[in-house]
Design an enzyme around this catalytic site. Structure first.
Site, PDB file in Angstrom:
ATOM      1  N   LYS A 236      13.513   2.683  -1.181  1.00 48.60           N
ATOM      2  CA  LYS A 236      12.344   2.677  -0.300  1.00 48.60           C
ATOM      3  C   LYS A 236      11.202   3.514  -0.868  1.00 48.60           C
ATOM      4  CE  LYS A 236       9.860   2.177   3.436  1.00 48.60           C
ATOM      5  NZ  LYS A 236       9.169   0.916   3.724  1.00 48.60           N
ATOM      6  N   ARG A 243       3.621   1.549  -6.183  1.00 52.21           N
ATOM      7  CA  ARG A 243       2.299   1.105  -5.735  1.00 52.21           C
ATOM      8  C   ARG A 243       1.263   2.218  -5.907  1.00 52.21           C
ATOM      9  NH1 ARG A 243       2.538  -1.334   0.045  1.00 52.21           N
ATOM     10  NH2 ARG A 243       0.409  -1.902  -0.508  1.00 52.21           N
ATOM     11  N   THR A 281      -5.553  -3.567  -7.510  1.00 58.79           N
ATOM     12  CA  THR A 281      -7.008  -3.629  -7.336  1.00 58.79           C
ATOM     13  C   THR A 281      -7.564  -2.245  -7.003  1.00 58.79           C
ATOM     14  OG1 THR A 281      -6.789  -5.885  -6.502  1.00 58.79           O
ATOM     15  CG2 THR A 281      -8.864  -4.730  -6.053  1.00 58.79           C
ATOM     16  N   GLY A 287      -4.478   4.831   2.063  1.00 57.35           N
ATOM     17  CA  GLY A 287      -4.196   5.462   3.349  1.00 57.35           C
ATOM     18  C   GLY A 287      -2.906   4.957   3.956  1.00 57.35           C
ATOM     19  N   CYS A 290       2.601   5.490   4.637  1.00 57.34           N
ATOM     20  CA  CYS A 290       3.618   5.176   3.622  1.00 57.34           C
ATOM     21  C   CYS A 290       3.234   5.724   2.253  1.00 57.34           C
ATOM     22  CB  CYS A 290       3.825   3.666   3.548  1.00 57.34           C
ATOM     23  SG  CYS A 290       4.441   2.924   5.076  1.00 57.34           S
ATOM     24  N   TYR A 350      -7.093   2.782   8.235  1.00 60.03           N
ATOM     25  CA  TYR A 350      -6.718   2.705   6.823  1.00 60.03           C
ATOM     26  C   TYR A 350      -6.531   1.284   6.332  1.00 60.03           C
ATOM     27  CZ  TYR A 350      -1.738   1.568   7.505  1.00 60.03           C
ATOM     28  OH  TYR A 350      -0.566   0.930   7.812  1.00 60.03           O
ATOM     29  N   ARG A 358      -4.074   7.216  10.026  1.00 64.30           N
ATOM     30  CA  ARG A 358      -3.320   8.225   9.290  1.00 64.30           C
ATOM     31  C   ARG A 358      -3.612   8.147   7.791  1.00 64.30           C
ATOM     32  NH1 ARG A 358       3.045   8.540  10.296  1.00 64.30           N
ATOM     33  NH2 ARG A 358       2.238   8.128  12.402  1.00 64.30           N
ATOM     34  N   ARG A 432     -14.465  -2.002  -1.251  1.00 67.71           N
ATOM     35  CA  ARG A 432     -13.447  -3.057  -1.148  1.00 67.71           C
ATOM     36  C   ARG A 432     -13.884  -4.379  -1.764  1.00 67.71           C
ATOM     37  NH1 ARG A 432      -9.128   0.015  -0.664  1.00 67.71           N
ATOM     38  NH2 ARG A 432      -9.318   1.507   1.051  1.00 67.71           N
TER      39      ARG A 432
END
Length: 452
Positions: A236, A243, A281, A287, A290, A350, A358, A432
Site C-alpha cells: 500500500k 506516485r 504530469t 494533496g 494519501c 485537493y 487535506r 493544471r
C-alpha cells in the site's frame, strides 16, 4: 431468515463452501470501525453481501444519520441509495460504542485514519483505540482485518500483540490480516467492489486464508495473497511512494522548463510513447490524505535516510512556492507589486469534485501569497464555509471583482465556465494545464509549458 448460529472464520475445519455460506447468510456478524469517506462505503458493501453489519463511529451525528438511512459522505455515486437500502432492511446499523459492536462481531474491519503529528510522525491513536475496544470483545475464531493505511509492521508489532494481551487469548486463537483499501474519492463503491486486485496478508497462513475467503466473496477482482501483513502494508505505501517520486520527477522537469525553453508537457507525452517510460504530469502540487502522508509512514520505520523519497517530498512541497513566485514575477513585469495586488486562488480542495482540503497545495499557496501582502480571494465551488480553511468567494462574486492575477490549483469543471473576457488584463498561472482559449491580453503561464 438469518440463522441464529454464529460462527468464526479463523481456525475452523468447516469446508470452505460452508464458511462462504455462513459469511453471506449473516451468520458471521461483521463490524466495520470507522464510517468516514471510505468506511461507510465499505460497511455498505459488506452489508449488501452479508446482511449483518454494525458500523461504528465515535461521531454521534454520523451514527444518527446512517441509522436514519442517510449519508454524510457526499460525492460518491450510488452510496446514498445503497445506504438507504441496507439500513431499511436491517443489514446495516450504526453505533458509537466499538465495544458493543465487538461483543457481537466475529469479523472486525478497521478503516480509521492514520494522520501525522506536527513532527510528521504517524499517529496511530485511532487504530489503537479500535484495537483496545475490540480486544475486550474478541472471541476465539475471530478475524481482525485492518484496511487503514499504516506504517509497515503495524499489524505484527501493534495490532496482534495488543489484541492478545488485552483479550487474554493466545495469538493462535484469532486472526489478524492487513487488506489495504485501494479506493479513490468519487468512485468508492466501484473500487471496493473490485476495480483493482485485492491484496491480503495475514500474520499467519490461517489469517491469510480466512481474509482471502472473505474478500473473494466481497470483490469481483482477483485476490492476491502475499507473504504476511508487513508485505501487504508495504504494498500500500509503496504505491504512494511510487506516485510521489514520479510526480516529483515531472515537477522537477517543469521547474527547469524556463532554462530549457521547451514545452516539458509535450516532451513527457512523447517520451511516454516508449513502453518503458511512464512519467506523470507536472502540476500545482500533491494533496490529499494519501500520497503526501505515506512516505512518512516508511521514514518512521527505517534507519536509512531514503534520500530519493525525501527529495521527492521536498520537490512536490515546493510547487506552491513556485506558483507564488510565478505570480510575483508576472505582476512585477507589469509594474504591479504583489502587496498591491488582488489574486484569485481557484480551487482549495485537493482534487476536482472532491470536498476535501487535506494537504491541499492551495493552502501553502494562499499562505505564501498572503505573507507577501497580496489580497487573496479563495474560490471553490465544491466546498462550503464549514469545510473550508479560508473564507470563500462565490464564483458569481469573483466575476464582479477587479483582479490582478488568478492561479488555478484545482481543475473543478465549474472553472471552465468562467468568463475570462469580462476581466481586464490579468496574470494567470495555470497549475493544471486546463485554462484554454484565454484572451490574448491575459499573460498566462502554464506549469510545465511556460508562457502561453
Amino acid at each position: 431468515m438469518r440463522s441464529s448460529e454464529v460462527v468464526g472464520l479463523y481456525g475452523t475445519d468447516a469446508p470452505a463452501d460452508r464458511q462462504r455460506r455462513a459469511l453471506t447468510s449473516g451468520r458471521v456478524p461483521v463490524a466495520v470501525y470507522g464510517l468516514g469517506k471510505m468506511g461507510l462505503p465499505l460497511a455498505a458493501v459488506y452489508a449488501e453481501l452479508t446482511g449483518n453489519v454494525t458500523g461504528v463511529d465515535i461521531d454521534e451525528q454520523v451514527v444518527e444519520t446512517v441509522n436514519a438511512g442517510g449519508t454524510h459522505v457526499t460525492g460518491e455515486p450510488g452510496l446514498a441509495d445503497l445506504v438507504s437500502v441496507v439500513t431499511a432492511d436491517g443489514s446495516l446499523q450504526a453505533v458509537n460504542d466499538p465495544s458493543e459492536a465487538a461483543e457481537a462481531a466475529r469479523l472486525h474491519v478497521a478503516i480509521v485514519p492514520t494522520t501525522l503529528t506536527e513532527e510528521r510522525r504517524p499517529d496511530l491513536a485511532a487504530l489503537e483505540a479500535v484495537v483496545e475496544s475490540v480486544a475486550h470483545g474478541l472471541s476465539p475464531g475471530d478475524l481482525f482485518v485492518v484496511e487503514s493505511t499504516v506504517p509497515p509492521g503495524t499489524c505484527r508489532d501493534l495490532v496482534e500483540p495488543t489484541l492478545a494481551a488485552a483479550s487474554g487469548l493466545d495469538p493462535d486463537e484469532f486472526g489478524v490480516a492487513f487488506c489495504p483499501e485501494r479506493t479513490a474519492s468519487g468512485r468508492a463503491l466501484r473500487d471496493i467492489r473490485g476495480s483493482y486486485p485485492k491484496v491480503v496478508g495475514g500474520v499467519d497462513e490461517e489469517s491469510t486464508r480466512a481474509a482471502a475467503l472473505v474478500y473473494d466473496e466481497l470483490v469481483d477482482n482477483e485476490v492476491i495473497r502475499v507473504s504476511d501483513t508487513t508485505t501487504a502494508e508495504c504494498v500500500k505505501v509503496f504505491e504512494g511512494l511510487y506516485r510521489d517520486v514520479n510526480i516529483a520527477l515531472a515537477n522537477e522537469l517543469a521547474l527547469v522548463r524556463d532554462d530549457l525553453d521547451v514545452d516539458v508537457v509535450e516532451a513527457i507525452s512523447v517520451a511516454n510513447t516508449q513502453p518503458y517510460c511512464d512519467i506523470h504530469t507536472p502540476g500545482a502540487g500533491v494533496g490529499g490524505h494519501c500520497i503526501p502522508y505515506y512516505p512518512y509512514f516508511v521514514f518512521d520505520r527505517v534507519s536509512g535516510e531514503m534520500p530519493l523519497s525525501r527529495a521527492a517530498r521536498d520537490v512536490n512541497d515546493s510547487m506552491p512556492r513556485f506558483l507564488a513566485e510565478t505570480v510575483v514575477d508576472g505582476l512585477q513585469a507589469r509594474g504591479t507589486a504583489i502587496e498591491d495586488a488582488t489574486v484569485a486562488v481557484l480551487g482549495l480542495a485537493y482534487r476536482p469534485g472532491v470536498a476535501e482540503t487535506r494537504a491541499s497545495p492551495a493552502i501553502p499557496l494562499v499562505e505564501d501569497l498572503s505573507s507577501r501582502g497580496a489580497r487573496i480571494l479563495v474560490v471553490d465551488p465544491v466546498l462550503d464555509g464549514a469545510s473550508a480553511d479560508y473564507p470563500l468567494t462565490p464564483i458569481e462574486e469573483l466575476e464582479r471583482t477587479d483582479l490582478d492575477a488568478a492561479v488555478l490549483v484545482t481543475n473543478h469543471p465549474e472553472f471552465g465556465d468562467l468568463d475570462w473576457e469580462s476581466y481586464d488584463s490579468l496574470v494567470c498561472v495555470d497549475g493544471r494545464d486546463a485554462l484554454v482559449d484565454l484572451p490574448d491580453r491575459h499573460d498566462c503561464y502554464v506549469v510545465g509549458r511556460g508562457p502561453n
